[in-house]
Structure formats: C-alpha cells, structure tokens
Scaffold this active site. Structure first.
Site, mmCIF file in Angstrom:
data_model
loop_
_atom_site.group_PDB
_atom_site.id
_atom_site.type_symbol
_atom_site.label_atom_id
_atom_site.label_comp_id
_atom_site.label_asym_id
_atom_site.label_seq_id
_atom_site.Cartn_x
_atom_site.Cartn_y
_atom_site.Cartn_z
ATOM 1 C CB SER A 48 -0.906 0.026 1.232
ATOM 2 O OG SER A 48 -1.770 -1.074 1.246
HETATM 3 N N1 SAH Z 1 -1.114 -4.681 4.154
HETATM 4 C C1 SAH Z 1 -0.457 -4.968 2.894
HETATM 5 C C2 SAH Z 1 -1.348 -4.588 1.730
HETATM 6 C C3 SAH Z 1 -1.322 -5.625 0.680
HETATM 7 S S1 SAH Z 1 -2.552 -5.452 -0.566
HETATM 8 C C4 SAH Z 1 0.894 -4.289 2.818
HETATM 9 O O1 SAH Z 1 1.163 -3.369 3.621
HETATM 10 O O2 SAH Z 1 1.696 -4.666 1.969
HETATM 11 C C5 SAH Z 1 -3.893 -6.405 0.089
HETATM 12 C C6 SAH Z 1 -3.609 -7.834 0.461
HETATM 13 O O3 SAH Z 1 -4.849 -8.443 0.824
HETATM 14 C C7 SAH Z 1 -3.022 -8.695 -0.641
HETATM 15 O O4 SAH Z 1 -1.834 -9.286 -0.195
HETATM 16 C C8 SAH Z 1 -4.107 -9.741 -0.905
HETATM 17 O O5 SAH Z 1 -3.580 -11.009 -1.271
HETATM 18 C C9 SAH Z 1 -4.799 -9.794 0.438
HETATM 19 N N2 SAH Z 1 -6.170 -10.322 0.421
HETATM 20 C C10 SAH Z 1 -7.125 -10.170 -0.522
HETATM 21 N N3 SAH Z 1 -8.250 -10.825 -0.169
HETATM 22 C C11 SAH Z 1 -8.001 -11.409 1.041
HETATM 23 C C12 SAH Z 1 -8.755 -12.226 1.931
HETATM 24 N N4 SAH Z 1 -10.019 -12.600 1.665
HETATM 25 N N5 SAH Z 1 -8.167 -12.638 3.082
HETATM 26 C C13 SAH Z 1 -6.891 -12.297 3.382
HETATM 27 N N6 SAH Z 1 -6.128 -11.525 2.575
HETATM 28 C C14 SAH Z 1 -6.665 -11.091 1.419
#
Ligand code: SAH
Length: 213
Positions: free
Chosen positions: A64
């Site tokens: 993010s």
């Molecule tokens: N907090 C992360 C943001 C990553 S983007 C960071 O700081 O890097 C969002 C993430 O949510 C992705 O890795 C994606 O795989 C995950 N995601 C999407 N749907 C999900 C679900 N149902 N349960 C858990 N994770 C999920």
C-alpha cells in the site's frame, strides 16, 4: 539487509510529505519513520521505496501507499498493547507499522506465496506478530476474537458481518468499502447490536477476494 543513513534520510522526507497530506498523529508518523520500507519491496523497486506510491509485490498484489498506511493507522486510534486483526498481510509493511505502535497483531493473508514469504521475512528484521495466518480474511480469526481494532487492507465490496462480530464493544474497524473505488469507513461498535459508521474519503485498493489461493 541494510538500513543506511541514506534510507533514513529518504524516510524523513516521506514522513514530512505524509504530514503535509494531513496525518498528524505523532506516534503514527514516528512508526513510519522507523519501518525500513525498502526491505519490504522486490529488489527491482527498491529505489522507489520512499516515494508515496503503491508498488507491485508478488502474486499480483501491491504494497500500500505509505500515506494510506499512515491514514488507516491514524483512524485506528491504537493504544499500546491492543489486539489488532489485520486482513491482507501482503508484504507485511502495515503489520510492521502496527507492531512499531506496540499492538498485538494477528494478520491473515489468502495468497500462499505472500504468506510464506512474509512469515519468514518479518521476524528476520525484528517484527514479531502474535500470529500470521494463511486463510480467508472474510472469516476473521474466531479463536482469537474479540479484537480491539480491525484493519482491512484490501477493498471490500461490502462490510463483512463476521468481522463486525469479532470486534469488541468500544472497538473500531477501518475498512475501504466499494468495488472500483472504495470509501474509507470507520465502524465503531457501540454495543452488541449498534454500530456507528463514519466516512473518510476515497481510495483505491486491490480487491478483497473470497477464500484462499
Ligand atoms: N497490508 C499490505 C497490503 C497488501 S494489498 C501491505 O502493507 O503490503 C492487500 C492484500 O490483501 C493482498 O496481499 C491480498 O492477497 C490480500 N487479500 C485479498 N483478499 C483477502 C482475503 N479474503 N483474506 C486475506 N487476505 C486477502
């Protein structure tokens, strides 16, 4: 894995920018100034680590944007020692920011590849989550509920009821809600049955998907 004075200097500039964009919580800004974001990114993007932008990580996901991480963290109003559930561990960057703020973090990731990578990586650089879980964030973690705070880091088409049920009375959830564009929502649990909702602007996230992959 090095955190040089150059990286620290670039981080200071980033924190200044995030402050100018409206995040004022000193503790949050300090946490951002401490987490070495360049170590969370694939090597090809290291030079971009301290720009205020989202970037690709493995499994077609993104780390993010730092402002968004700071903004969501500020909305959580974390107190030291609180139990936080994070949905979407991804690179672990947001997880590390929460740990800097001395939260007890439980985080769920649905992408096996990212889950494995981040579970190995975070302790290597000194960030110890209470629990990193491979699973479907829609289900939360019932065995560790209720949580003081819940943060969702992917765009949810609707507010998952299961997550609301895992929030303590008095607790708050920060969640981007919507399909293409999301509204940042804060949901405060007022009682067993009452929830207050606030809206905090528009954002773009990768989608919160069902089940594991
Ligand atoms: N907090 C992360 C943001 C990553 S983007 C960071 O700081 O890097 C969002 C993430 O949510 C992705 O890795 C994606 O795989 C995950 N995601 C999407 N749907 C999900 C679900 N149902 N349960 C858990 N994770 C999920």
């Amino acid at each position: 894995m090095i955190d040089s004075p150059k990286h620290q200097g670039m981080r200071k500039m980033l924190v200044k920018l995030i402050e100018e964009k409206g995040v004022t919580d000193k503790k949050v800004l300090q946490a951002i100034s401490k987490v070495p974001r360049h170590l969370f990114m694939d090597s090809g993007f290291i030079e971009f680590a301290y720009q205020d932008k989202a970037f690709p990580i493995a499994a077609e996901q993104t780390i993010s944007q730092p402002f968004t991480v700071a903004f969501q963290t500020e909305l959580l109003q974390l107190e030291e020692g609180e139990k936080v559930l994070e949905i979407g561990t991804g690179s672990g960057y947001q997880t590390a920011v929460l740990i800097e703020l001395k939260a007890k973090v439980y985080s769920i990731e649905r992408q096996q590849e990212l889950f494995r990578k981040t579970k190995l990586f975070l302790p290597k650089i000194g960030y110890h989550a209470k629990s990193l879980v491979f699973g479907d964030g829609y289900k939360g973690i019932p065995e560790h509920a209720p949580f003081d705070k819940i943060i969702v880091t992917a765009g949810a088409p609707t507010i998952p009821k299961t997550l609301l049920s895992q929030l303590k009375v008095g607790g708050r959830m920060v969640i981007p809600v919507g399909e293409e564009v999301q509204t940042m929502m804060v949901i405060i649990r007022k009682s067993d049955t009452e929830f207050e909702k606030q809206e905090h602007g528009s954002f773009r996230f990768v989608p919160l998907l069902k089940d594991r992959n």
